[in-house]
Design an enzyme around this catalytic site. Sequence first.
Site, PDB file in Angstrom:
ATOM      1  N   GLY A   1      -7.754  -8.168 -20.724  1.00  0.00           N
ATOM      2  CA  GLY A   1      -7.293  -8.654 -22.019  1.00  0.00           C
ATOM      3  C   GLY A   1      -8.246  -9.578 -22.744  1.00  0.00           C
ATOM      4  N   SER A   2      -9.543  -9.487 -22.450  1.00  0.00           N
ATOM      5  CA  SER A   2     -10.477 -10.395 -23.136  1.00  0.00           C
ATOM      6  C   SER A   2     -10.595 -10.060 -24.629  1.00  0.00           C
ATOM      7  CB  SER A   2     -11.847 -10.389 -22.460  1.00  0.00           C
ATOM      8  OG  SER A   2     -12.533  -9.200 -22.719  1.00  0.00           O
TER       9      SER A   2
ATOM     10  N   ARG B   1       3.796  12.424 -20.213  1.00  0.00           N
ATOM     11  CA  ARG B   1       3.163  11.545 -21.203  1.00  0.00           C
ATOM     12  C   ARG B   1       4.011  11.417 -22.463  1.00  0.00           C
ATOM     13  NH1 ARG B   1      -2.553  10.377 -20.455  1.00  0.00           N
ATOM     14  NH2 ARG B   1      -3.165  11.503 -18.606  1.00  0.00           N
TER      15      ARG B   1
ATOM     16  N   ASN C   1      -8.992   1.416 -32.090  1.00  0.00           N
ATOM     17  CA  ASN C   1      -9.445   1.266 -30.699  1.00  0.00           C
ATOM     18  C   ASN C   1     -10.844   0.676 -30.689  1.00  0.00           C
ATOM     19  OD1 ASN C   1      -9.613   1.689 -27.825  1.00  0.00           O
ATOM     20  ND2 ASN C   1     -10.846   3.516 -28.223  1.00  0.00           N
TER      21      ASN C   1
ATOM     22  N   HIS D   1     -14.157   0.963 -28.280  1.00  0.00           N
ATOM     23  CA  HIS D   1     -14.683   1.768 -27.183  1.00  0.00           C
ATOM     24  C   HIS D   1     -16.062   1.254 -26.796  1.00  0.00           C
ATOM     25  CE1 HIS D   1     -15.347   5.255 -24.677  1.00  0.00           C
ATOM     26  NE2 HIS D   1     -16.542   5.342 -25.212  1.00  0.00           N
TER      27      HIS D   1
ATOM     28  N   THR E   1      -7.524   9.044 -33.524  1.00  0.00           N
ATOM     29  CA  THR E   1      -6.978  10.352 -33.881  1.00  0.00           C
ATOM     30  C   THR E   1      -6.686  11.077 -32.574  1.00  0.00           C
ATOM     31  OG1 THR E   1      -9.155  11.377 -33.923  1.00  0.00           O
ATOM     32  CG2 THR E   1      -8.345  10.465 -36.017  1.00  0.00           C
TER      33      THR E   1
HETATM   34  N1  NHR Z   1      -5.585   8.479 -27.403  1.00  0.00           N
HETATM   35  C1  NHR Z   1      -5.965   9.331 -28.349  1.00  0.00           C
HETATM   36  N2  NHR Z   1      -5.138  10.325 -28.644  1.00  0.00           N
HETATM   37  N3  NHR Z   1      -7.141   9.226 -29.020  1.00  0.00           N
HETATM   38  C2  NHR Z   1      -7.993   8.232 -28.704  1.00  0.00           C
HETATM   39  O1  NHR Z   1      -9.138   8.137 -29.377  1.00  0.00           O
HETATM   40  C3  NHR Z   1      -7.667   7.315 -27.684  1.00  0.00           C
HETATM   41  C4  NHR Z   1      -6.422   7.464 -27.044  1.00  0.00           C
HETATM   42  C5  NHR Z   1      -6.037   6.603 -26.017  1.00  0.00           C
HETATM   43  C6  NHR Z   1      -6.903   5.601 -25.604  1.00  0.00           C
HETATM   44  C7  NHR Z   1      -9.106   4.461 -25.643  1.00  0.00           C
HETATM   45  C8  NHR Z   1     -10.217   5.216 -24.909  1.00  0.00           C
HETATM   46  C9  NHR Z   1     -11.495   4.388 -24.734  1.00  0.00           C
HETATM   47  O2  NHR Z   1     -11.792   3.518 -25.572  1.00  0.00           O
HETATM   48  C10 NHR Z   1      -8.151   5.459 -26.198  1.00  0.00           C
HETATM   49  C11 NHR Z   1      -8.530   6.289 -27.266  1.00  0.00           C
HETATM   50  C12 NHR Z   1      -8.469   6.112 -21.690  1.00  0.00           C
HETATM   51  C13 NHR Z   1      -9.032   7.328 -21.376  1.00  0.00           C
HETATM   52  C14 NHR Z   1      -8.611   8.093 -20.140  1.00  0.00           C
HETATM   53  O3  NHR Z   1      -9.241   9.051 -19.768  1.00  0.00           O
HETATM   54  C15 NHR Z   1      -9.995   7.846 -22.237  1.00  0.00           C
HETATM   55  C16 NHR Z   1     -10.353   7.153 -23.374  1.00  0.00           C
HETATM   56  C17 NHR Z   1      -9.775   5.926 -23.660  1.00  0.00           C
HETATM   57  C18 NHR Z   1      -8.828   5.411 -22.818  1.00  0.00           C
HETATM   58  N4  NHR Z   1      -7.471   7.697 -19.487  1.00  0.00           N
HETATM   59  C19 NHR Z   1      -6.893   8.334 -18.311  1.00  0.00           C
HETATM   60  C20 NHR Z   1      -5.640   9.131 -18.696  1.00  0.00           C
HETATM   61  O4  NHR Z   1      -5.326  10.062 -17.928  1.00  0.00           O
HETATM   62  C21 NHR Z   1      -6.459   7.315 -17.302  1.00  0.00           C
HETATM   63  C22 NHR Z   1      -7.559   6.462 -16.789  1.00  0.00           C
HETATM   64  C23 NHR Z   1      -7.074   5.236 -16.021  1.00  0.00           C
HETATM   65  O5  NHR Z   1      -5.856   4.975 -15.946  1.00  0.00           O
HETATM   66  O6  NHR Z   1      -7.954   4.515 -15.515  1.00  0.00           O
HETATM   67  O7  NHR Z   1      -4.954   8.794 -19.678  1.00  0.00           O
HETATM   68  O8  NHR Z   1     -12.263   4.661 -23.795  1.00  0.00           O
HETATM   69  C1  GAR Z   2     -13.499  -3.293 -22.897  1.00  0.00           C
HETATM   70  O1  GAR Z   2     -14.870  -3.192 -22.630  1.00  0.00           O
HETATM   71  C2  GAR Z   2     -13.049  -2.114 -23.748  1.00  0.00           C
HETATM   72  O2  GAR Z   2     -14.010  -1.705 -24.683  1.00  0.00           O
HETATM   73  C3  GAR Z   2     -12.895  -1.064 -22.694  1.00  0.00           C
HETATM   74  O3  GAR Z   2     -12.351  -1.729 -21.573  1.00  0.00           O
HETATM   75  C4  GAR Z   2     -12.678  -3.106 -21.625  1.00  0.00           C
HETATM   76  C5  GAR Z   2     -11.394  -3.883 -21.668  1.00  0.00           C
HETATM   77  O4  GAR Z   2     -11.648  -5.236 -21.521  1.00  0.00           O
HETATM   78  N1  GAR Z   2     -12.018  -0.048 -23.138  1.00  0.00           N
HETATM   79  C6  GAR Z   2     -11.967   1.110 -22.548  1.00  0.00           C
HETATM   80  O5  GAR Z   2     -12.749   1.454 -21.677  1.00  0.00           O
HETATM   81  C7  GAR Z   2     -10.854   1.991 -23.039  1.00  0.00           C
HETATM   82  N2  GAR Z   2     -10.841   3.169 -22.270  1.00  0.00           N
HETATM   83  P1  GAR Z   2     -10.556  -6.325 -21.891  1.00  0.00           P
HETATM   84  O6  GAR Z   2      -9.269  -5.898 -21.192  1.00  0.00           O
HETATM   85  O7  GAR Z   2     -11.104  -7.589 -21.308  1.00  0.00           O
HETATM   86  O8  GAR Z   2     -10.409  -6.371 -23.376  1.00  0.00           O
END
Ligand code: NHR
Ligand code: GAR
Length: 209
Positions: A16-17, A69, A111, A113, A145
């Site tokens: 949560g930073s 989901r 988001n 990333h 999206t």
């Molecule tokens: N959802 C949609 N539809 N579109 C995006 O652009 C999203 C999203 C949900 C989350 C964040 C994203 C990132 O910044 C995000 C963007 C999780 C995964 C993933 O593979 C991928 C991208 C992001 C977040 N999650 C696995 C799953 O099965 C679980 C992984 C885990 O629990 O560690 O959902 O990177």
């Molecule tokens: C951050 O680096 C964020 O960009 C990344 O996880 C970290 C969360 O840190 N997000 C993802 O990888 C989403 N899939 P935080 O919990 O300290 O904010």
Amino acid sequence: MSTKLLPIVVLISGRGSNFLAILEQAQTGKLPVDIRAVIGNNPQAQGLFYAQQAGINTHILDHRQYKQRQIFDRELIKIIDIYTPDLVVLAGFMRILTLEFVQHYIGKLMNIHPSLLPKFPGLNTHQRALKAKVYEHGATVHFVTEEVDGGPIILQAKVPVYKNDTPEILANRVLEKEHKIYPQAILAFAKKEIYLKDGQVIRTTPLVK
Ligand code: NHR
Ligand code: GAR
């Protein structure tokens, strides 16, 4: 200056930073947002503890309790909509969201990333960046999206990559930038300097740092 605060809800999965960076800017009056709730999909998420300490409403919706989901996302929508946010902020949120969820909040879902998208969408970005021997890396704020990490880009920040970097060292260098650009992107949204229209980011003014 208008004093109206943008109502937001923050979704987290861990430390949560990024949430804390937003909270700090809100508390010091630099960011006109009202953080109405923080929701975690993981009971262990450290960020929930900080939110509680700050007197913010928190919810845990454990995804492991849901086989589908779609059902998880519908429950998430129910909780979020109690707070009628104008923006939903994914801050280290680790669950992919369904089309139904994304459409419900289209233009109101952001988001951050940890890569220079479109490079390295998905997980383990720092490790993959090092493996690819890129000379620069960074972070991206985008509207969400259906296409995971494929939504229109709002703001990016770059960091250099050094010879002896490990994924952890690089992640920390990127994280420092995240803490700057996420509040900055939210501020621009609150001031209506950026918004999503027909799948594109519209800018009314330049973003100043
Ligand atoms: N959802 C949609 N539809 N579109 C995006 O652009 C999203 C999203 C949900 C989350 C964040 C994203 C990132 O910044 C995000 C963007 C999780 C995964 C993933 O593979 C991928 C991208 C992001 C977040 N999650 C696995 C799953 O099965 C679980 C992984 C885990 O629990 O560690 O959902 O990177
Ligand atoms: C951050 O680096 C964020 O960009 C990344 O996880 C970290 C969360 O840190 N997000 C993802 O990888 C989403 N899939 P935080 O919990 O300290 O904010």
